[in-house]
Design a protein around this motif. Structure first.
Motif, mmCIF file in Angstrom:
data_model
loop_
_atom_site.group_PDB
_atom_site.id
_atom_site.type_symbol
_atom_site.label_atom_id
_atom_site.label_comp_id
_atom_site.label_asym_id
_atom_site.label_seq_id
_atom_site.Cartn_x
_atom_site.Cartn_y
_atom_site.Cartn_z
ATOM 1 N N TYR A 27 29.664 91.031 17.286
ATOM 2 C CA TYR A 27 29.780 92.185 16.391
ATOM 3 C C TYR A 27 31.166 92.275 15.764
ATOM 4 O O TYR A 27 31.308 92.588 14.590
ATOM 5 C CB TYR A 27 29.444 93.454 17.173
ATOM 6 C CG TYR A 27 29.568 94.726 16.393
ATOM 7 C CD1 TYR A 27 28.663 95.037 15.387
ATOM 8 C CD2 TYR A 27 30.580 95.633 16.664
ATOM 9 C CE1 TYR A 27 28.768 96.207 14.675
ATOM 10 C CE2 TYR A 27 30.698 96.808 15.956
ATOM 11 C CZ TYR A 27 29.788 97.094 14.965
ATOM 12 O OH TYR A 27 29.892 98.254 14.255
ATOM 13 N N ILE A 28 32.211 91.997 16.534
ATOM 14 C CA ILE A 28 33.568 92.156 16.012
ATOM 15 C C ILE A 28 34.186 90.842 15.551
ATOM 16 O O ILE A 28 35.366 90.793 15.241
ATOM 17 C CB ILE A 28 34.497 92.815 17.050
ATOM 18 C CG1 ILE A 28 34.682 91.918 18.259
ATOM 19 C CG2 ILE A 28 34.027 94.180 17.422
ATOM 20 C CD1 ILE A 28 35.758 92.395 19.189
ATOM 21 N N ASP A 46 34.344 89.047 12.881
ATOM 22 C CA ASP A 46 35.067 88.976 11.614
ATOM 23 C C ASP A 46 35.762 90.280 11.241
ATOM 24 O O ASP A 46 36.180 90.463 10.108
ATOM 25 C CB ASP A 46 34.108 88.585 10.493
ATOM 26 C CG ASP A 46 33.508 87.216 10.720
ATOM 27 O OD1 ASP A 46 34.220 86.359 11.281
ATOM 28 O OD2 ASP A 46 32.351 87.001 10.340
ATOM 29 N N LYS A 47 35.888 91.186 12.180
ATOM 30 C CA LYS A 47 36.464 92.495 11.883
ATOM 31 C C LYS A 47 37.786 92.652 12.610
ATOM 32 O O LYS A 47 37.822 92.928 13.790
ATOM 33 C CB LYS A 47 35.485 93.596 12.280
ATOM 34 C CG LYS A 47 34.173 93.479 11.552
ATOM 35 C CD LYS A 47 33.191 94.502 12.035
ATOM 36 C CE LYS A 47 31.867 94.274 11.322
ATOM 37 N NZ LYS A 47 30.844 95.161 11.761
ATOM 38 N N ASP A 48 38.894 92.493 11.890
ATOM 39 C CA ASP A 48 40.220 92.552 12.506
ATOM 40 C C ASP A 48 40.513 93.910 13.117
ATOM 41 O O ASP A 48 41.128 94.015 14.167
ATOM 42 C CB ASP A 48 41.303 92.221 11.477
ATOM 43 C CG ASP A 48 41.260 90.755 11.076
ATOM 44 O OD1 ASP A 48 40.786 89.937 11.892
ATOM 45 O OD2 ASP A 48 41.681 90.435 9.960
ATOM 46 N N VAL A 49 40.085 94.976 12.453
ATOM 47 C CA VAL A 49 40.346 96.322 12.970
ATOM 48 C C VAL A 49 39.648 96.497 14.316
ATOM 49 O O VAL A 49 40.220 97.007 15.260
ATOM 50 C CB VAL A 49 39.853 97.383 11.955
ATOM 51 C CG1 VAL A 49 39.982 98.781 12.524
ATOM 52 C CG2 VAL A 49 40.629 97.258 10.664
ATOM 53 N N LYS A 50 38.417 96.040 14.413
ATOM 54 C CA LYS A 50 37.671 96.168 15.663
ATOM 55 C C LYS A 50 38.329 95.355 16.772
ATOM 56 O O LYS A 50 38.363 95.770 17.905
ATOM 57 C CB LYS A 50 36.228 95.694 15.478
ATOM 58 C CG LYS A 50 35.438 96.488 14.499
ATOM 59 C CD LYS A 50 34.980 97.771 15.095
ATOM 60 C CE LYS A 50 34.084 98.487 14.110
ATOM 61 N NZ LYS A 50 33.634 99.744 14.569
ATOM 62 N N LYS A 51 38.850 94.159 16.437
ATOM 63 C CA LYS A 51 39.498 93.341 17.457
ATOM 64 C C LYS A 51 40.698 94.073 18.042
ATOM 65 O O LYS A 51 40.909 94.064 19.248
ATOM 66 C CB LYS A 51 39.951 92.011 16.858
ATOM 67 C CG LYS A 51 38.834 91.057 16.601
ATOM 68 C CD LYS A 51 39.368 89.780 15.992
ATOM 69 C CE LYS A 51 38.230 88.895 15.545
ATOM 70 N NZ LYS A 51 38.691 87.706 14.836
#
Length: 138
Positions: free
Chosen positions: A89-90, A92-97
């Motif tokens: 889910y995370i 490709d999402k830098d903010v989520k990482k």
């Protein structure tokens, strides 16, 4: 006259109902991990024949790093839907990482053990609850 108006109103209603968009919403339910506490253990070998405090401290730090690495793997493998894990889910999402890393760093050290095999073990615990839901919902 009333019959014509009634038929006209029904026709307009059917037109509006037929033009309605098909909106699918995904509702995140509170699955079984919502109130769970994850536990992970990290370990490191103590230097042989040395009773140096600095070496013990370095071993302790390596054991903590190992525990957090194991905990991170466990968190990323949690299934948040039928087809996706949190890691997928995370991906490709830098903010989520960043949010996930901050969340994992909140884990508590619960136990420190010196084993008979001249190694040190550190246990960490992480309560998932609302903090975990916030990572998924944003």
């Amino acid at each position: 006259m009333f019959l014509t108006r009634g038929i006209l109103i029904l026709a307009v209603l059917f037109l509006f109902l037929g033009c309605q968009k098909n909106i699918q919403t995904v509702e995140i339910l509170r699955p079984n991990w919502a109130e769970a506490t994850l536990k992970a253990t990290g370990s490191d070998k103590l230097p042989a024949g040395t009773d140096n405090a600095a070496n013990r401290l370095r071993s302790l730090q390596r054991a903590k790093i190992d525990a957090y690495k194991n905990l991170r793997e466990d968190v990323l493998n949690i299934r948040i839907t039928d087809s996706k894990s949190l890691g997928q889910y995370i991906k490709d999402k830098d903010v989520k990482k960043g949010q996930e890393d901050d969340f994992i760093n909140r884990a508590k050290h619960t136990e420190l053990r010196y084993t008979a095999e001249e190694s040190i073990e550190v246990d960490v615990e992480l309560y998932l609850g609302k903090g975990f839901e916030l990572i998924i919902k944003k």
